[in-house]
Each structure stands twice: as structure tokens, then as C-alpha cells.
Design a protein around this motif. Sequence first.
Motif, PDB file in Angstrom:
ATOM      1  N   HIS A   1       0.732  -1.181   0.018  1.00  0.00           N
ATOM      2  CA  HIS A   1       0.040   0.021  -0.006  1.00  0.00           C
ATOM      3  C   HIS A   1       0.811   1.330   0.035  1.00  0.00           C
ATOM      4  O   HIS A   1       0.626   2.228  -0.916  1.00  0.00           O
ATOM      5  N   ARG A   2       2.007   1.294   0.842  1.00  0.00           N
ATOM      6  CA  ARG A   2       2.871   2.306   0.843  1.00  0.00           C
ATOM      7  C   ARG A   2       3.411   2.633  -0.374  1.00  0.00           C
ATOM      8  O   ARG A   2       3.562   3.728  -1.041  1.00  0.00           O
TER       9      ARG A   2
ATOM     10  N   ARG B   1       0.856  19.544   7.509  1.00  0.00           N
ATOM     11  CA  ARG B   1       2.190  19.495   7.844  1.00  0.00           C
ATOM     12  C   ARG B   1       2.878  20.679   7.190  1.00  0.00           C
ATOM     13  O   ARG B   1       3.443  21.393   8.019  1.00  0.00           O
TER      14      ARG B   1
ATOM     15  N   SER C   1      -7.185   7.132   0.468  1.00  0.00           N
ATOM     16  CA  SER C   1      -6.011   7.155   1.161  1.00  0.00           C
ATOM     17  C   SER C   1      -4.985   8.062   0.667  1.00  0.00           C
ATOM     18  O   SER C   1      -4.570   8.989   1.396  1.00  0.00           O
ATOM     19  N   MET C   2      -5.002   8.409  -0.827  1.00  0.00           N
ATOM     20  CA  MET C   2      -4.410   9.439  -1.330  1.00  0.00           C
ATOM     21  C   MET C   2      -4.985  10.936  -1.049  1.00  0.00           C
ATOM     22  O   MET C   2      -4.087  11.761  -0.827  1.00  0.00           O
TER      23      MET C   2
ATOM     24  N   MET D   1       1.214   4.264  -2.834  1.00  0.00           N
ATOM     25  CA  MET D   1       0.895   5.560  -2.610  1.00  0.00           C
ATOM     26  C   MET D   1       2.203   6.293  -3.281  1.00  0.00           C
ATOM     27  O   MET D   1       1.892   7.656  -3.791  1.00  0.00           O
ATOM     28  N   LYS D   2       3.136   5.801  -3.170  1.00  0.00           N
ATOM     29  CA  LYS D   2       4.478   6.515  -3.641  1.00  0.00           C
ATOM     30  C   LYS D   2       4.699   6.637  -4.967  1.00  0.00           C
ATOM     31  O   LYS D   2       5.121   7.631  -5.538  1.00  0.00           O
TER      32      LYS D   2
ATOM     33  N   GLU E   1      -3.620  11.448   2.535  1.00  0.00           N
ATOM     34  CA  GLU E   1      -2.448  11.690   2.510  1.00  0.00           C
ATOM     35  C   GLU E   1      -2.051  13.199   2.078  1.00  0.00           C
ATOM     36  O   GLU E   1      -1.233  13.791   2.706  1.00  0.00           O
ATOM     37  N   GLU E   2      -2.671  13.525   1.038  1.00  0.00           N
ATOM     38  CA  GLU E   2      -2.384  14.979   0.463  1.00  0.00           C
ATOM     39  C   GLU E   2      -2.780  15.916   1.484  1.00  0.00           C
ATOM     40  O   GLU E   2      -2.227  16.852   1.715  1.00  0.00           O
TER      41      GLU E   2
ATOM     42  N   THR F   1      -3.144  15.604   4.691  1.00  0.00           N
ATOM     43  CA  THR F   1      -2.279  15.515   5.896  1.00  0.00           C
ATOM     44  C   THR F   1      -0.713  16.120   5.327  1.00  0.00           C
ATOM     45  O   THR F   1      -0.401  17.092   6.319  1.00  0.00           O
ATOM     46  N   ARG F   2      -0.392  16.087   4.263  1.00  0.00           N
ATOM     47  CA  ARG F   2       0.795  16.632   3.630  1.00  0.00           C
ATOM     48  C   ARG F   2       0.633  17.989   3.755  1.00  0.00           C
ATOM     49  O   ARG F   2       1.684  18.769   4.200  1.00  0.00           O
TER      50      ARG F   2
END
Length: 380
Positions: free
Chosen positions: A194-195, A238, A227-228, A198-199, A231-232, A234-235
Motif C-alpha cells: 500500500h505504501r 504539515r 488514502s491518497m 501511494m508513493k 495523505e495529500e 495530511t501533507r
Amino acid sequence: MVTGCVDLHQSLKSADSSSVPIPPPLPSKPNGHHRRHGNDVAPGLKNSSVSTATRDMWDRLFNDAYKADVVIYTDNGNIIYAHSNIIGSASTVIKGMLKQAERHGKWHTISIRGVPHDAVRVFIRFLYSSCYEKEEVNQFIMHLLLLSHAYVVPQLKRLCEWHLEHGLLNTENVIDVFQLALLCDFPRLGLISHRMIMKHFKELYATEAWVAMKKSHPFLEKEIRESMIIEENTRKERIRKRNEERIYSQLYEAMEALVHICRDGCKTIGPHDKDFKPNHATCHYEACKGLESLIRHFAACKFRVPGGCVQCKRMWQLLELHSRVCADSDQCRVPLCRNLKGKMEKQSKKDEVRWKLLVKNVLGSKKIGGSPFFLPVTCC
């Protein structure tokens, strides 16, 4: 040549010696044989202590099918001969199949279809001696992964997971591995694949494997998309917090530099009663240079009122922020500190809440210690 082997044989201990501590094994010599096998065997799947002759005997028993009593049918009409007591002991699923299998004389007949014949042969050979050729594992890793789950062979399951983690997992097979991992109970492998997806999302999104997954398992494709998005977000969050922390830290440094300029003076600017020497020591406040030009502008600007000009407005904000973080306005030498602190009560509740939050974040940006001229963080 055997490049890996799982040790399924343990030395027997006599009953009368159970109370005697077992001495540690002698250190083995780093001969060529151990070096050749050491990096090819997964952790937890120990190099076999059985002699090469014994392993060769197991391979010969499988290859020659001496007194075999099982016929395994594979795709395209191919056949593999095996021994029921061996493969049944290695897999409870196969043991159950053998009990229900049709019997023709001494022969049990079962079928393992849906994977290449050579992959089934590698799988059955593993059931005999837990030995494998690294090249065959590389070639049939996906099929062996499926067979290890379907026929409940945990040693082979761990072996396949380890090899995928350590080099065999790539962008060409990661989508298939991800689906197998979730459908066949490989949680760690599912997380790793999964990681990787995503990468390399942009690269994998246009592949045939992605389209096939979307058609056969739409819930997995939806999960990756969600999840993408997470993740986006969350990025971005941050980055936003990092930028805010940097701004608060810069404001704290500006407050320190302002006190430094008004109390001690810096280079050619400072309090009226300060004598400046030509060889003034180098200032360690990075904010001093910008504050020096801002103070000079503020002192000479004809529109020096709040909102009069952008630079003056910024200076007024810095002065008000200082008055709110200052620990002792009576002793402070920053201009207007006491006056601005006295005007706080006249501000609206909304403005007051906003200023308190800013003060809390600015003072909190100093993780260790703090200036003696500023209020403690706990005050806010």
C-alpha cells in the motif's frame, strides 16, 4: 543447487538429561557454503542443519517418485507424483483432500489447477524438504504466495513475504501483491505494498493492473483513492503547520531583537543615552537588520499612524505584540509599551481572543527556556 532451506528437523533430547543446561553451540567457520546460503534465507526460516546428503535424498525421493502413491493433476494435463504421508503431513488442507480423493488401486488423485505446472512442482518439492531454488522463487513468487495461503503452509508463506519485502516487490507486481495480501491475510505485506502504491500512484494509475483491480475489486481501488486524499490533506496540513511555526519563531526573534535595540542598542541605532562605538560587536540577532530599517522608517514617516502606510502598520503591530508579551512594562524601554498595554481593555472581545492566540503561539515557539523580559508561556 539448493539456495535456501527451512529447518524442520530438531535434535532429540533424552529424558534423563532434561535438567542439564544445554551448552551454546560452537562458532561455525565462515566457509563458502554458509556464505552462499546466508543471505538467501528469510529470518525465522533457519538454514538447515541437515546434511547435504540428507537433503539430496529428499530431493531424489521427490524427483524419482519412489513408491509414490499420489497423482497430482495440474494445468494442461501435466502430472506430478508424490507421497501422501509427506505432503499430507506438511499441509492439513492437502491431508483433507487426500481423505476425500478418488482412489485407483494404490493411487490417490488430486488436482491443483489455476497456476503453472512448474509452480506447483516447486510448491510440492518445498513440502518435502522445505528447500527451494532462489531462481524458482523469483519466477513463481506470486503463485507460491497464493499456494502457501490456499494450502496453509506457513513456512512458505513467511518465505514469500520475506523475499517480496527484500527485493521482489516492484511497481510491476505491487498492485497484484496488494490484492493478494488483503484477500489472503498478509497484513504486513498489504501495508508495505500500500505504501509503495501511494508513493508511485501517478505511475501506477495508468497501468492495466490498476484497471483490472478497479474492475475486479472496486473497493480496493476506492480505498487507495481515499488514502491518497487523506495523505495529500495530511501533507498540506504539515506544510501549513511548519510555515506557521516558522512565522511564530520569527516573530519571537523579532520581539527579542526589539528589546535588544531599545535596551542595549545595535550598531548605529538604539536608546538616546547609548554611546555607539565604531567597532561595535557583531549582533547575533538576525532580525535586527530588518528591524533597524523598519524603525528608521517609522521615526521619519509623515503618515506614522495605524493604517497610514504598510511599513508603519507593521511596526504598530510589532509594538502591540511586544506590549502583550512584555513581563514588566514599567521597566521596559520599548516605546509605547505601557500605553499599548493600557489600551487592551478597549479592544473588542473578538480582537482580544485573536491576540491572545497569537501571543500563545509566539511564546510557545520557544521550546526551551525563554527571554526573562517576556511572560511565561503558561500565562496564556
